[in-house]
Design a protein around this motif. Structure first.
Motif, PDB file in Angstrom:
ATOM      1  N   GLY A 147     -15.205 -76.052  61.519  1.00 25.52           N
ATOM      2  CA  GLY A 147     -14.132 -75.480  62.330  1.00 25.52           C
ATOM      3  C   GLY A 147     -12.799 -75.492  61.603  1.00 25.52           C
ATOM      4  N   ALA A 148     -12.524 -76.593  60.883  1.00 21.31           N
ATOM      5  CA  ALA A 148     -11.261 -76.699  60.153  1.00 21.31           C
ATOM      6  C   ALA A 148     -11.183 -75.666  59.035  1.00 21.31           C
ATOM      7  N   VAL A 149     -12.290 -75.459  58.307  1.00 19.74           N
ATOM      8  CA  VAL A 149     -12.316 -74.450  57.236  1.00 19.74           C
ATOM      9  C   VAL A 149     -12.069 -73.066  57.813  1.00 19.74           C
ATOM     10  N   TRP A 150     -12.661 -72.784  58.962  1.00 24.95           N
ATOM     11  CA  TRP A 150     -12.462 -71.480  59.612  1.00 24.95           C
ATOM     12  C   TRP A 150     -10.993 -71.269  59.980  1.00 24.95           C
ATOM     13  N   VAL A 151     -10.360 -72.325  60.475  1.00 25.33           N
ATOM     14  CA  VAL A 151      -8.938 -72.244  60.817  1.00 25.33           C
ATOM     15  C   VAL A 151      -8.099 -72.060  59.548  1.00 25.33           C
ATOM     16  N   ALA A 168     -12.257 -79.308  67.501  1.00 19.27           N
ATOM     17  CA  ALA A 168     -12.016 -80.227  68.606  1.00 19.27           C
ATOM     18  C   ALA A 168     -13.331 -80.741  69.184  1.00 19.27           C
ATOM     19  N   GLY A 169     -14.318 -79.835  69.311  1.00 21.85           N
ATOM     20  CA  GLY A 169     -15.617 -80.240  69.841  1.00 21.85           C
ATOM     21  C   GLY A 169     -16.293 -81.263  68.939  1.00 21.85           C
ATOM     22  N   PHE A 178      -8.442 -69.588  66.772  1.00 20.28           N
ATOM     23  CA  PHE A 178      -8.489 -70.603  67.826  1.00 20.28           C
ATOM     24  C   PHE A 178      -9.930 -70.974  68.175  1.00 20.28           C
ATOM     25  N   ALA A 179     -10.865 -70.050  67.938  1.00 13.52           N
ATOM     26  CA  ALA A 179     -12.282 -70.391  68.137  1.00 13.52           C
ATOM     27  C   ALA A 179     -12.690 -71.474  67.146  1.00 13.52           C
ATOM     28  N   GLY A 180     -12.214 -71.341  65.910  1.00 13.36           N
ATOM     29  CA  GLY A 180     -12.476 -72.384  64.922  1.00 13.36           C
ATOM     30  C   GLY A 180     -11.845 -73.704  65.320  1.00 13.36           C
ATOM     31  N   ALA A 181     -10.650 -73.639  65.907  1.00 11.44           N
ATOM     32  CA  ALA A 181      -9.965 -74.849  66.367  1.00 11.44           C
ATOM     33  C   ALA A 181     -10.780 -75.541  67.460  1.00 11.44           C
TER      34      ALA A 181
END
Length: 311
Positions: free
Chosen positions: A151-155, A300-301, A293-296
Motif C-alpha cells: 500500500g505504501a509503495v502504491w501511495v 492502514a489495513g 487513497f486506495a493504497g493508503a
C-alpha cells in the motif's frame, strides 16, 4: 473456564497493564508518523534558504540545547558522562548516516525512489532484531508488514503503475539503501543498548552524538550561511524540527521500541506518505486521486492487522 479466568488477580492485572502499554506504544507511533510527515513540508520550506545538511545540524544543536536543562531537571542531578559511551557513538553514527545519505541520494534520484527504498526498512529491521537479540517475527506479522508495504509503495508512486514498473535501481537508491540499513539497525539497538537510564538522559546522549557526526558533514554548508539574510521562517522551522521531530519523536520511538518488536515499530513509517498527502492537501497544495487513497487504505489495513496480531 477460559485461560483468562485461570489467571490469578495479579497475573490478570499484569496482563492488562502490558496490553495497555502496547496500545499506548502503537498510539505513540501513530503520532510519530504524523510528526515525521509534517517535517517534510516544513523542512522543504526551510531548505529553500539553507542547505539541508546545515538545517539538520542547526536542528540537532537546538535539540541539544533544549535537552540539557530538561534532562537535568528530570534526572534531578547534573548531566554526567554515561557508562559505556560507545553505545551512543554507535547510535549517533547510524542516525547521522541515515540523515546524510537521504539528502545525498536526492542529488541522484527522485524523492519517490527514496520512498520506495524506505519500504524495505521494517523487513530489514526484523532481520537485524533477530541477529542482535534473537527477536523473532511471527509469519503473520511479516505478511501484514508486506501488505502495508504494498500500500505504501502504491501511495509513493501515486497510483501510477507505469512509474512503478519503470523503477530502476541507480546510484541514489543504493546510497539511500545504506542509510535505510543503518536506521533498520538503529531501532533494535535502542532496546539492546538501554541500561535503565532516564529516557531524557538517554535521548540527550544519542542526539548529541548524532549532532557531532552531522556537524562534520555540515561544516561547509554552515560556513556559507549569511545569518543576517536568513528569514525568520528558517529559524521557526529549525525550532519545530528540533523539538517536535527530534526530541518528541525520539522519545516516542524509544518508548515504543521498548514495548514492541522492531518491525512493528518501523512499520508505522509506511503511514508517512499518506500523512504527507493529507497535510499537503490541507495546506492547499492539492489532493491526490482516489487510487492513491486506495493504497493508503491498504497500508492502514495492513497496520491494523499487524497491531492486533501477537508479538
Amino acid at each position: 473456564m477460559t485461560a483468562q479466568a485461570d489467571l490469578d488477580p495479579t497475573d490478570r492485572h499484569n496482563s492488562h497493564a502490558r496490553g495497555s502499554e502496547k496500545l499506548r506504544a502503537h498510539a505513540a507511533m501513530l503520532v510519530f508518523a504524523l510528526m515525521i510527515a509534517s517535517s517534510f513540508s516544513i523542512g522543504g520550506l526551510a531548505t529553500r534558504y539553507v542547505a539541508p545538511t546545515a538545517l539538520q545540524a542547526i536542528r540537532y544543536a537546538i535539540a541539544v540545547l533544549v535537552l540539557v536543562p530538561v534532562s537535568m531537571l528530570a534526572a534531578r542531578q547534573p548531566v554526567r558522562l554515561p557508562k559505556e559511551p560507545h553505545r551512543f557513538i554507535v547510535l549517533g553514527l547510524l542516525m547521522a548516516v541515515y540523515m546524510v545519505t537521504m539528502f545525498v541520494a536526492l542529488r541522484f534520484t527522485k524523492p519517490v525512489a527514496t520512498g520506495a527504498v524506505f519500504t524495505l526498512m521494517p523487513l530489514l529491521s526484523a532481520g537485524f532484531a533477530w541477529l542482535l537479540m534473537r527477536q523473532r517475527t511471527r509469519f503473520d506479522v511479516l505478511i501484514s508488514l508486506i501488505l502495508a508495504a504494498v500500500g505504501a509503495v502504491w501511495v509513493i508512486f501515486r497510483g501510477d503503475l507505469h512509474a512503478l514498473l519503470s523503477f530502476n535501481v541507480g546510484r541514489g537508491e543504493l546510497i539511500y539503501f545504506v542509510g535505510v540499513t543503518c536506521h533498520a539497525i538503529y531501532v533494535p539497538l535502542l532496546r539492546l543498548f538501554n541500561r535503565g537510564e532516564p529516557p531524557l538522559v538517554f535521548m540527550l546522549w544519542a542526539v548529541l552524538a548524532t549532532l557531532g557526526f552531522i556537524a562534520l558533514s555540515a561544516v561547509p554548508a554552515l560556513a556559507a550561511i549569511d545569518v543576517a539574510a536568513v528569514p525568520w521562517l528558517v529559524w521557526a522551522a529549525a525550532v519545530y524540527l528540533a523539538i517536535a521531530t527530534t526530541v518528541i519523536t525520539f522519545f516516542l520511538l524509544q518508548y515504543a521500541s521498548l514495548r514492541l518488536p522492531a518491525p512493528k515499530v518501523l512499520a508505522y513509517g509506511y503511514l508517512t506518505p499518506t500523512f504527507i498527502i493529507i497535510l499537503e492537501g490541507l495546506l492547499g497544495h492539492g489532493w491526490a486521486g482516489a487510487s492513491v487513497f486506495a493504497g493508503a487504505l491498504v497500508t492502514a489495513g495492513g497496520l491494523v492487522l499487524m497491531a492486533t496480531l501477537p508479538d
